[in-house]
Design a protein around this motif. Structure first.
Motif, short mmCIF file in Angstrom:
data_model
loop_
_atom_site.label_atom_id
_atom_site.label_comp_id
_atom_site.label_asym_id
_atom_site.label_seq_id
_atom_site.Cartn_x
_atom_site.Cartn_y
_atom_site.Cartn_z
N THR A 38 -80.69 106.20 45.04
CA THR A 38 -79.51 105.90 45.84
C THR A 38 -79.83 104.92 46.95
O THR A 38 -80.64 105.21 47.84
CB THR A 38 -78.95 107.20 46.46
N PRO A 55 -75.68 103.43 50.33
CA PRO A 55 -75.41 103.55 51.77
C PRO A 55 -76.01 102.42 52.60
O PRO A 55 -75.41 101.98 53.59
CB PRO A 55 -76.03 104.91 52.13
N ASP A 90 -79.49 107.24 52.82
CA ASP A 90 -80.34 107.35 51.64
C ASP A 90 -81.26 108.56 51.74
O ASP A 90 -81.37 109.37 50.82
CB ASP A 90 -81.17 106.08 51.47
N VAL A 114 -79.29 112.05 51.81
CA VAL A 114 -78.87 112.51 50.49
C VAL A 114 -80.03 113.14 49.76
O VAL A 114 -79.90 114.18 49.10
CB VAL A 114 -78.29 111.34 49.67
N ALA A 156 -75.69 115.32 48.38
CA ALA A 156 -74.42 114.68 48.73
C ALA A 156 -73.34 115.69 49.05
O ALA A 156 -72.54 115.49 49.96
CB ALA A 156 -73.97 113.78 47.58
N VAL A 215 -70.69 107.80 54.91
CA VAL A 215 -71.39 107.78 53.62
C VAL A 215 -70.46 108.06 52.44
O VAL A 215 -70.90 107.98 51.29
CB VAL A 215 -72.56 108.79 53.60
N LEU A 255 -71.44 106.61 48.54
CA LEU A 255 -71.77 107.67 47.58
C LEU A 255 -70.73 107.74 46.46
O LEU A 255 -71.06 108.10 45.33
CB LEU A 255 -71.87 109.02 48.29
N SER A 272 -71.65 104.91 44.10
CA SER A 272 -72.90 105.25 43.41
C SER A 272 -72.66 106.30 42.33
O SER A 272 -73.13 106.17 41.20
CB SER A 272 -73.92 105.76 44.44
N ALA A 273 -71.92 107.35 42.67
CA ALA A 273 -71.65 108.42 41.71
C ALA A 273 -70.80 107.91 40.55
O ALA A 273 -71.02 108.27 39.39
CB ALA A 273 -70.97 109.59 42.40
N PHE A 308 -69.47 115.23 43.37
CA PHE A 308 -70.60 114.34 43.63
C PHE A 308 -71.92 114.91 43.12
O PHE A 308 -72.98 114.33 43.37
CB PHE A 308 -70.71 114.07 45.14
N THR A 321 -77.27 111.34 43.06
CA THR A 321 -76.59 111.62 44.30
C THR A 321 -76.84 113.04 44.78
O THR A 321 -76.40 113.42 45.84
CB THR A 321 -75.07 111.42 44.15
#
Length: 389
Positions: free
Chosen positions: A121, A124, A246, A249, A254, A294, A298, A301-302, A371, A376
């Motif tokens: 990850t 962020p 980062d 998490v 998350a 965040v 996130l 990313s997810a 999440f 994550t």
């Protein structure tokens, strides 16, 4: 670094515009309701720009789409700053809004592609670069309060055009660019839950960055030089949270991070709504920025993990780019709630306008469970290896 620079310039341009919103209000004699209509136009055109970025990315790559978006933003911002009449001002906002959507989607495509290369990850941190650009914009706005709008904004247009030479990640880095849209057999139900969380974040974020300066002026009669203080502490707290995101998490996961943030955000918005003085409101904006920052990175990313799961690297990036472009539309749904709904509900007083996100942000509590995806969540400890016999 090139992708981080794109995020930083995007934040620089956006916050430079929103922190000057009270000055544009005075210049063109705009009511809160009229401003809400302008923000609605920008949000809708940004959504169209995000959709266009999907088409451009599948044919020319997200790097090309990103460069086109910055050209549109530079042209639009220049028109807004130097508009001789209200119609030109509105037209410039329209061009800027279209470029805003293209850049939003394409920059996140680039960031997700880099994150996949790292294998962990890092979104962020990229969004932290956006926040850093916003902080610079706020400081510049404070420093040039007495400078004309054209002189204050035109150099930023040049900065956007300089980014055209940045060495962005080419489409050929992972796979050849195709001329047809990729198949999107992805679990949309899961992605919709992640998108709902992003809607809530951008509802809060847009309300804070767009209406925060106006809140200080209309509710607390703060002087003009103090108006950017609604945005500056919010962005500084957001930057600190994103830079630490980062590692946070990896340590906490998350889900826990998002749920704690939602509760703190609700309390921070309550401080803003019931603030007796401008400095108490600024304190509320500060805690607000640190609590929700965040959520957006996130979410991207997810969503990328869900969209690209089970694919080999050659097929993953094309499908993820298309999904990210569509997922980015949730950004503008949140923008509608934060910018337009806050302004409409708060047309008489912005206190009830900020009460809307204060209540709705608590919906993050049940949504945080979505999440729990690879990349994550909190990593598990490696199992201890047994000594071979």
């Amino acid at each position: 670094m090139a992708v981080a620079a794109a995020f930083a310039v995007q934040g620089l341009l956006f916050i430079s515009l929103t922190t000057r919103l009270p000055r544009f209000q005075d210049k063109w004699d705009l009511s809160e309701l009229f401003v809400s209509g302008l923000l609605l136009m920008v949000v809708l055109l940004a959504g169209a720009g995000s959709a266009l970025s999907e088409l451009a990315a599948t044919r020319r790559g997200s790097a090309t789409a990103l460069r086109v978006g910055f050209v549109l933003q530079a042209l639009g911002l220049a028109a807004v700053a130097g508009a001789p009449q209200r119609g030109v001002f509105v037209g410039g906002l329209a061009v800027y809004g279209l470029g805003l959507g293209v850049v939003d989607a394409a920059s996140n495509m680039q960031a997700v592609a880099v994150e996949h290369r790292y294998g962990r990850t890092i979104l962020p941190s990229f969004h932290g670069a956006w926040t850093a650009g916003g902080i610079v914009a706020t400081l510049v706005t404070i420093a040039v309060t007495r400078v004309g709008l054209l002189a204050g904004l035109l150099p930023l247009c040049v900065v956007a055009l300089l980014l055209l030479a940045a060495p962005l990640l080419p489409a050929s880095a992972d796979e050849p660019v195709s001329t047809s849209a990729p198949g999107l057999d992805v679990p949309w139900r899961r992605i919709l839950l992640l998108g709902a969380a992003m809607v809530l974040f951008y509802m809060v974020d847009t309300a804070a960055t767009t209406w925060g300066p106006v809140f200080l002026k209309s509710v607390h009669a703060a002087p003009d030089w103090l108006l950017p203080l609604a945005t500056l502490p919010y962005l500084v707290a957001s930057l600190a949270t994103r830079l630490a995101g980062d590692g946070a998490v990896a340590r906490l996961g998350a889900v826990r991070l998002l749920r704690v943030g939602a509760v703190v955000a609700c309390a921070a918005l309550a401080v803003i709504v019931f603030s007796p003085t401008w400095w108490v409101a600024v304190l509320g904006f500060t805690f607000l920025g640190g609590s929700v920052a965040v959520i957006a990175p996130l979410s991207f990313s997810a969503a990328a993990v869900v969209a690209g799961g089970g694919l080999d690297p050659e097929a993953r990036r094309e499908r993820v780019d298309a999904v990210i472009a569509r997922f980015n539309q949730f950004n503008y749904v949140g923008g509608l709630l934060g910018a337009v709904l806050t302004g409409v509900v708060g047309s008489e007083s912005l206190r009830p306008g900020f009460a809307v996100p204060m209540v709705l942000i608590l919906a993050i509590l049940p949504l945080a469970g979505a999440f729990r995806t690879e990349g994550t969540t909190r990593p598990t400890r490696p199992t201890r290896r047994t000594r071979p016999t």
